[in-house]
Scaffold this motif. Sequence first.
Motif, PDB file in Angstrom:
ATOM      1  N   GLY A 118       0.799  -1.366  -0.019  1.00  0.00           N
ATOM      2  CA  GLY A 118       0.036  -0.005  -0.318  1.00  0.00           C
ATOM      3  C   GLY A 118       0.981   1.257  -0.025  1.00  0.00           C
ATOM      4  N   ALA A 119       0.298   2.229  -0.105  1.00  0.00           N
ATOM      5  CA  ALA A 119       0.711   3.747   0.171  1.00  0.00           C
ATOM      6  C   ALA A 119       1.455   3.741   1.373  1.00  0.00           C
ATOM      7  CB  ALA A 119       0.025   4.890  -0.312  1.00  0.00           C
ATOM      8  N   THR A 120       0.770   3.375   2.316  1.00  0.00           N
ATOM      9  CA  THR A 120       1.257   3.246   3.704  1.00  0.00           C
ATOM     10  C   THR A 120       2.610   2.614   3.975  1.00  0.00           C
ATOM     11  OG1 THR A 120      -0.814   3.209   4.301  1.00  0.00           O
ATOM     12  CG2 THR A 120       0.598   2.753   6.263  1.00  0.00           C
ATOM     13  N   TYR A 137      -4.009  14.096   6.074  1.00  0.00           N
ATOM     14  CA  TYR A 137      -4.377  12.585   6.144  1.00  0.00           C
ATOM     15  C   TYR A 137      -3.863  12.255   7.505  1.00  0.00           C
ATOM     16  CZ  TYR A 137      -4.144   7.526   5.367  1.00  0.00           C
ATOM     17  OH  TYR A 137      -4.338   6.334   5.415  1.00  0.00           O
ATOM     18  N   TYR A 162      -0.815   9.953   8.844  1.00  0.00           N
ATOM     19  CA  TYR A 162       0.315  10.557   8.799  1.00  0.00           C
ATOM     20  C   TYR A 162       1.107  10.694  10.058  1.00  0.00           C
ATOM     21  CZ  TYR A 162      -0.242  11.977   3.838  1.00  0.00           C
ATOM     22  OH  TYR A 162      -0.603  12.265   2.516  1.00  0.00           O
ATOM     23  N   CYS A 214      -0.082  16.178  -0.263  1.00  0.00           N
ATOM     24  CA  CYS A 214      -1.029  15.249  -1.008  1.00  0.00           C
ATOM     25  C   CYS A 214      -1.976  16.096  -1.504  1.00  0.00           C
ATOM     26  CB  CYS A 214      -2.051  14.766   0.700  1.00  0.00           C
ATOM     27  SG  CYS A 214      -3.132  13.658   0.353  1.00  0.00           S
ATOM     28  N   ASN A 271      -6.717  14.451   0.811  1.00  0.00           N
ATOM     29  CA  ASN A 271      -7.527  13.898   1.861  1.00  0.00           C
ATOM     30  C   ASN A 271      -7.328  14.416   3.141  1.00  0.00           C
ATOM     31  OD1 ASN A 271      -8.901  12.368   3.525  1.00  0.00           O
ATOM     32  ND2 ASN A 271      -7.838  10.593   3.396  1.00  0.00           N
ATOM     33  N   ASP A 298       2.285  12.448  -1.871  1.00  0.00           N
ATOM     34  CA  ASP A 298       1.305  11.402  -1.737  1.00  0.00           C
ATOM     35  C   ASP A 298      -0.123  11.612  -2.698  1.00  0.00           C
ATOM     36  OD1 ASP A 298      -1.046   9.756  -0.951  1.00  0.00           O
ATOM     37  OD2 ASP A 298      -0.931  10.083   1.230  1.00  0.00           O
ATOM     38  N   VAL A 322      -2.271   9.384  -3.896  1.00  0.00           N
ATOM     39  CA  VAL A 322      -2.992   8.152  -4.256  1.00  0.00           C
ATOM     40  C   VAL A 322      -4.258   8.371  -4.836  1.00  0.00           C
ATOM     41  CG1 VAL A 322      -1.884   6.855  -2.298  1.00  0.00           C
ATOM     42  CG2 VAL A 322      -4.116   8.321  -1.902  1.00  0.00           C
ATOM     43  N   TYR A 323      -5.007   9.578  -4.733  1.00  0.00           N
ATOM     44  CA  TYR A 323      -6.084   9.827  -5.490  1.00  0.00           C
ATOM     45  C   TYR A 323      -5.769  10.501  -6.824  1.00  0.00           C
ATOM     46  CZ  TYR A 323      -7.930   9.108  -0.922  1.00  0.00           C
ATOM     47  OH  TYR A 323      -8.344   8.399   0.228  1.00  0.00           O
ATOM     48  N   SER A 339      -1.160   4.405  -4.967  1.00  0.00           N
ATOM     49  CA  SER A 339      -1.934   3.177  -4.311  1.00  0.00           C
ATOM     50  C   SER A 339      -2.833   2.304  -5.344  1.00  0.00           C
ATOM     51  CB  SER A 339      -2.665   3.611  -3.185  1.00  0.00           C
ATOM     52  OG  SER A 339      -3.437   2.634  -2.834  1.00  0.00           O
ATOM     53  N   LYS A 352      -7.100   2.898  -4.255  1.00  0.00           N
ATOM     54  CA  LYS A 352      -8.070   4.150  -4.697  1.00  0.00           C
ATOM     55  C   LYS A 352      -8.352   3.962  -6.202  1.00  0.00           C
ATOM     56  CE  LYS A 352      -6.672   5.409  -0.652  1.00  0.00           C
ATOM     57  NZ  LYS A 352      -7.501   5.149   0.443  1.00  0.00           N
ATOM     58  N   ARG A 397      -3.901  -4.347  -0.404  1.00  0.00           N
ATOM     59  CA  ARG A 397      -2.394  -3.724   0.021  1.00  0.00           C
ATOM     60  C   ARG A 397      -1.314  -3.639  -0.720  1.00  0.00           C
ATOM     61  NH1 ARG A 397      -3.835  -0.930   1.954  1.00  0.00           N
ATOM     62  NH2 ARG A 397      -2.096  -0.322   3.361  1.00  0.00           N
ATOM     63  N   TYR A 433     -13.643  12.395  -0.649  1.00  0.00           N
ATOM     64  CA  TYR A 433     -14.353  12.883   0.431  1.00  0.00           C
ATOM     65  C   TYR A 433     -15.076  14.408   0.311  1.00  0.00           C
ATOM     66  CZ  TYR A 433     -11.092   9.554   2.084  1.00  0.00           C
ATOM     67  OH  TYR A 433     -10.428   8.200   2.041  1.00  0.00           O
TER      68      TYR A 433
HETATM   69  C1  PLP Z   1      -3.996  10.453   1.536  1.00  0.00           C
HETATM   70  C2  PLP Z   1      -4.047   8.990   1.485  1.00  0.00           C
HETATM   71  N1  PLP Z   1      -2.627   8.461   1.446  1.00  0.00           N
HETATM   72  C3  PLP Z   1      -2.515   7.128   2.012  1.00  0.00           C
HETATM   73  C4  PLP Z   1      -3.693   6.114   2.077  1.00  0.00           C
HETATM   74  C5  PLP Z   1      -3.435   4.936   2.360  1.00  0.00           C
HETATM   75  O1  PLP Z   1      -3.096   3.881   1.034  1.00  0.00           O
HETATM   76  P1  PLP Z   1      -2.955   2.627   1.045  1.00  0.00           P
HETATM   77  O2  PLP Z   1      -4.657   1.831   1.398  1.00  0.00           O
HETATM   78  O3  PLP Z   1      -2.536   2.188  -0.089  1.00  0.00           O
HETATM   79  O4  PLP Z   1      -1.975   2.131   2.117  1.00  0.00           O
HETATM   80  C6  PLP Z   1      -4.887   6.801   2.169  1.00  0.00           C
HETATM   81  C7  PLP Z   1      -5.929   5.889   2.569  1.00  0.00           C
HETATM   82  O5  PLP Z   1      -7.141   6.427   2.821  1.00  0.00           O
HETATM   83  C8  PLP Z   1      -5.027   8.060   1.979  1.00  0.00           C
HETATM   84  O6  PLP Z   1      -6.230   8.912   2.020  1.00  0.00           O
END
Ligand code: PLP
Length: 382
Positions: free
Chosen positions: A94-96, A120, A123, A165, A169, A197, A199-200, A228, A231, A239, A316
């Motif tokens: 995942g991005a996490t 987000y 973090y 980001c 988010n 970041d 991811v969106y 990611s 999304k 993941r 969102y």
């Molecule tokens: C801005 C942002 N970064 C990262 C993530 C996490 O992404 P992943 O599920 O790929 O770890 C999210 C998930 O909600 C997110 O909103």
Amino acid sequence: MKVANRLRGLEQSALGAMTVRCQELGALNLAQGLSLVPPPASLLAEGARDFQHVGHSYSRPEGLAVFREAVSDKVKRRTGLSVEPATQVLATVGATGALMATLTALLDPGDGIILFEPFYGNYLPSLRMLDLRPEPVRLAGPDFAITEEPLRAAVGGRTRAMILCSPNNPSGHRLTAAELEIVSAVAEEHDLLVISDEVYEDIYFGPAPHLAAATVGNLKERTVTLGSLGKSFSVPGWRLGYAYGPEPLISAIRIAADALVVCAPAPLQELGARALNLGEDYYRDLRAMYDRKRRTLAEGFAAAGLSPNEPEGSYYLYVDCSRMGVPTGVEAAELLLASSLVGTVPGEAFHLTAPDRPYVRACFSLPDDVIAEAVSRLVRGV
Ligand SMILES: Cc1ncc(COP(=O)(O)O)c(C=O)c1O
């Protein structure tokens, strides 16, 4: 047995608490970003057909070549940037996982990281795990754009990095070239690492395509971009994410990722590569679907007398609840829950300093019937 000090205060996030409250009360959970829309049908059909034929052992720490090539191709299509799949792309949990590996590899305990509020919420625990120091920069609503003075004022002697980001988010804001030029100048002046970041990146509204931070100014040299599949393809449980950036940074992050988790889920990387190669029609439909959902939910909040934003991207709404007459987002979220049985996240969950208005965040990555029910509860309730 003693628990590490770094876990203090992290027992339950506002989001986790709201999810539990929603379950207790039978409320609709618009709090968590669960991506509860169906993944691409072709992806599921091919996955079901081919799962027994894909590799089920570990991949190399950097991921399967087929996945990294698909990421590199998508980055090229989206941004025009050329990233070398062999050395500049990493498959991650995942991005996490990409963020944790990046922070672990490139920063030391006590280093300061600029976070733009609202940010987000995850973090913060990520920083806390590694004894990194959040340094907040408050952005002002309703557009939450980065401006030069507050950013310059926040950079101190211990600042080593910043996290961007976009699409954001929770605010839905997309960073413009002008904002990224400011970021580029300040980052260069203070030799900061930039973690972007994105991811969106595939979920935005309006004609202008996604603007990747690494394409602006000199950011390419110092930016690690996080992506990611969760999304873009509604498969957060897979993941599967990725990081790309300059070779020396990715090489260090690969070592950290290997130590943390060995590799990203290998069979899903094979399927993920196919997802990344889906044609532009898929992404167009995805955006149209989310555009419809955001409008419907926004109409519900507006009909209830509240002031939803018009997000430029992400899934969102960030709703200004000033008209409820309560001072904080925590109270606004409680009232919404009590009066409408709709669960949202208080704006405080995305801040270190107190937000200037009572905001709540509501997710619209949900089936249409759930959104319709939320709208009808909002209209009847508030
Ligand atoms: C801005 C942002 N970064 C990262 C993530 C996490 O992404 P992943 O599920 O790929 O770890 C999210 C998930 O909600 C997110 O909103």
